[in-house]
Each structure stands twice: as structure tokens, then as C-alpha cells.
Scaffold this motif. Structure first.
Motif, PDB file in Angstrom:
ATOM      1  N   ALA A 238     -10.846   7.391  -2.677  1.00 56.74           N
ATOM      2  CA  ALA A 238     -11.368   7.823  -1.528  1.00 56.74           C
ATOM      3  C   ALA A 238     -10.418   7.581  -0.325  1.00 56.74           C
ATOM      4  O   ALA A 238     -10.725   8.408   0.696  1.00 56.74           O
ATOM      5  CB  ALA A 238     -12.697   6.981  -1.010  1.00 56.74           C
ATOM      6  N   LYS A 239      -9.447   6.652  -0.447  1.00 56.66           N
ATOM      7  CA  LYS A 239      -8.562   6.460   0.582  1.00 56.66           C
ATOM      8  C   LYS A 239      -7.299   7.074   0.494  1.00 56.66           C
ATOM      9  O   LYS A 239      -6.344   6.973   1.187  1.00 56.66           O
ATOM     10  CB  LYS A 239      -8.495   4.973   0.932  1.00 56.66           C
ATOM     11  CG  LYS A 239      -9.995   4.229   1.615  1.00 56.66           C
ATOM     12  CD  LYS A 239      -9.504   2.833   1.913  1.00 56.66           C
ATOM     13  CE  LYS A 239     -10.629   2.188   2.334  1.00 56.66           C
ATOM     14  NZ  LYS A 239     -10.436   0.723   2.352  1.00 56.66           N
ATOM     15  N   ASN A 240      -7.114   7.719  -0.815  1.00 56.93           N
ATOM     16  CA  ASN A 240      -5.723   8.373  -1.363  1.00 56.93           C
ATOM     17  C   ASN A 240      -4.815   7.256  -1.197  1.00 56.93           C
ATOM     18  O   ASN A 240      -3.533   7.470  -0.725  1.00 56.93           O
ATOM     19  CB  ASN A 240      -5.224   9.537  -0.374  1.00 56.93           C
ATOM     20  CG  ASN A 240      -6.140  10.717  -0.978  1.00 56.93           C
ATOM     21  OD1 ASN A 240      -6.472  10.831  -2.199  1.00 56.93           O
ATOM     22  ND2 ASN A 240      -6.290  11.653   0.088  1.00 56.93           N
ATOM     23  N   THR A 241      -5.110   5.875  -1.556  1.00 56.52           N
ATOM     24  CA  THR A 241      -4.209   4.697  -1.444  1.00 56.52           C
ATOM     25  C   THR A 241      -3.817   4.217  -2.784  1.00 56.52           C
ATOM     26  O   THR A 241      -4.847   3.805  -3.527  1.00 56.52           O
ATOM     27  CB  THR A 241      -4.541   3.840  -0.453  1.00 56.52           C
ATOM     28  OG1 THR A 241      -4.713   4.476   0.951  1.00 56.52           O
ATOM     29  CG2 THR A 241      -3.514   2.710  -0.251  1.00 56.52           C
TER      30      THR A 241
ATOM     31  N   ASP B 247      -7.424   3.310  -4.743  1.00 56.82           N
ATOM     32  CA  ASP B 247      -8.710   3.867  -4.063  1.00 56.82           C
ATOM     33  C   ASP B 247      -8.710   5.462  -3.820  1.00 56.82           C
ATOM     34  O   ASP B 247      -7.743   5.744  -3.078  1.00 56.82           O
ATOM     35  CB  ASP B 247      -8.885   2.875  -2.649  1.00 56.82           C
ATOM     36  CG  ASP B 247     -10.172   3.180  -2.155  1.00 56.82           C
ATOM     37  OD1 ASP B 247     -10.762   4.363  -2.398  1.00 56.82           O
ATOM     38  OD2 ASP B 247     -10.510   2.389  -1.338  1.00 56.82           O
TER      39      ASP B 247
ATOM     40  N   SER C 257       0.890  -1.086   0.116  1.00 61.14           N
ATOM     41  CA  SER C 257       0.083  -0.077  -0.014  1.00 61.14           C
ATOM     42  C   SER C 257       0.968   1.286  -0.002  1.00 61.14           C
ATOM     43  O   SER C 257       1.912   1.109   0.455  1.00 61.14           O
ATOM     44  CB  SER C 257      -0.879   0.131   1.284  1.00 61.14           C
ATOM     45  OG  SER C 257      -1.762  -1.049   1.280  1.00 61.14           O
TER      46      SER C 257
ATOM     47  N   THR D  51       0.181   5.291   0.664  1.00 61.47           N
ATOM     48  CA  THR D  51      -0.864   6.111   1.256  1.00 61.47           C
ATOM     49  C   THR D  51      -0.349   7.591   0.823  1.00 61.47           C
ATOM     50  O   THR D  51       0.637   8.140   1.277  1.00 61.47           O
ATOM     51  CB  THR D  51      -1.090   5.916   2.948  1.00 61.47           C
ATOM     52  OG1 THR D  51      -1.807   4.896   2.946  1.00 61.47           O
ATOM     53  CG2 THR D  51      -2.254   7.226   3.281  1.00 61.47           C
TER      54      THR D  51
ATOM     55  N   SER E 144      -0.626  11.854   1.217  1.00 62.83           N
ATOM     56  CA  SER E 144      -1.217  13.097   1.904  1.00 62.83           C
ATOM     57  C   SER E 144      -0.617  14.306   1.420  1.00 62.83           C
ATOM     58  O   SER E 144       0.299  14.303   0.887  1.00 62.83           O
ATOM     59  CB  SER E 144      -0.780  12.752   3.696  1.00 62.83           C
ATOM     60  OG  SER E 144       0.658  12.780   3.495  1.00 62.83           O
TER      61      SER E 144
END
Length: 123
Positions: free
Chosen positions: A75-78, A73, A21, A23, A25
Motif C-alpha cells: 500500500a505504501k510501495n515501500t 508494504d 526503507s 520507497t 515510484s
């Protein structure tokens, strides 16, 4: 600026699977393209998989086709990298990258990088 943090690496036996994964930010954007690169012991960092900013095209290095799948994804910024049927040759540090441009195998053209996650495949 975009900050990228990879996770999901580890030790796995040959033939096994892992899901990495990444992520994001900061100033994330749906207009970025995304990619995974890897750097094996004593080797240069190499393109592994890419997802272009329109998400309608995925690119893979020949050595992972049919085994790895890149996805995202929003929505999850992943960003994910599903890795199946792993081989000892897949042992490397895996890096996530992002850029405003299209997917390219040239690592010098990617603006944002994570610090990587180690994947070790035992025989």
C-alpha cells in the motif's frame, strides 16, 4: 521505469538496530521481486536479502540470517530491511533493487537500483 529511494541509514553501536526503507515510484508493479544488496568499504556489492514477486519466499545471505528481516508494504510501495544485532562488519552502503524476474544473488540481473543509504556500525 521505477525510481527507488533508500532511507534510514545512520551510525549505530554494535548490537543496535536500524530499519531501512526503500520507497518506489513510477511504474511500480506487484509483479516485481525486491532485494537489498550492500557494499562495504573496498568490497564488491553483495546480495543481502530478497523477497520474490509472489512474496511467499524470502531469501537471506548466510551472514544476516536470524538478524535481518525483509518485508514490503504494498500500500505504501515501500520495502523494508529490519536489521538487529548489528556488527561492525555490517558497515556498508545498502542498496534497494527491483526486477521483473525471480530473486537472484547476481547483481547484474537486477534492473532497477536506488542510490543507497550508508550504515555505519561502531564497535
Amino acid at each position: 521505469q521505477v525510481q527507488l529511494v533508500e532511507s534510514g541509514g545512520g551510525l549505530v553501536q554494535a548490537g543496535g538496530s536500524l530499519r531501512l526503507s526503500c520507497t518506489a515510484s513510477g511504474r511500480t508493479s506487484s509483479k516485481y521481486s525486491w532485494a537489498w544488496f550492500r557494499q562495504g568499504p573496498g568490497k564488491e556489492r553483495e546480495f543481502t536479502a530478497g523477497l520474490n514477486r509472489n512474496e511467499n519466499k524470502k531469501d537471506y545471505a548466510d551472514f544476516v540470517k536470524g538478524r535481518f528481516t525483509i518485508s514490503r508494504d504494498n500500500a505504501k510501495n515501500t520495502l523494508y530491511l529490519e536489521m538487529n544485532n548489528l556488527e561492525p562488519e555490517d558497515t556498508a552502503v545498502y542498496y534497494c533493487a527491483a526486477d521483473w524476474g525471480i530473486v537472484t544473488t547476481n547483481r547484474a540481473l537486477w534492473a532497477f537500483w536506488g542510490r543507497g543509504t550508508q550504515v555505519t556500525v561502531s564497535s
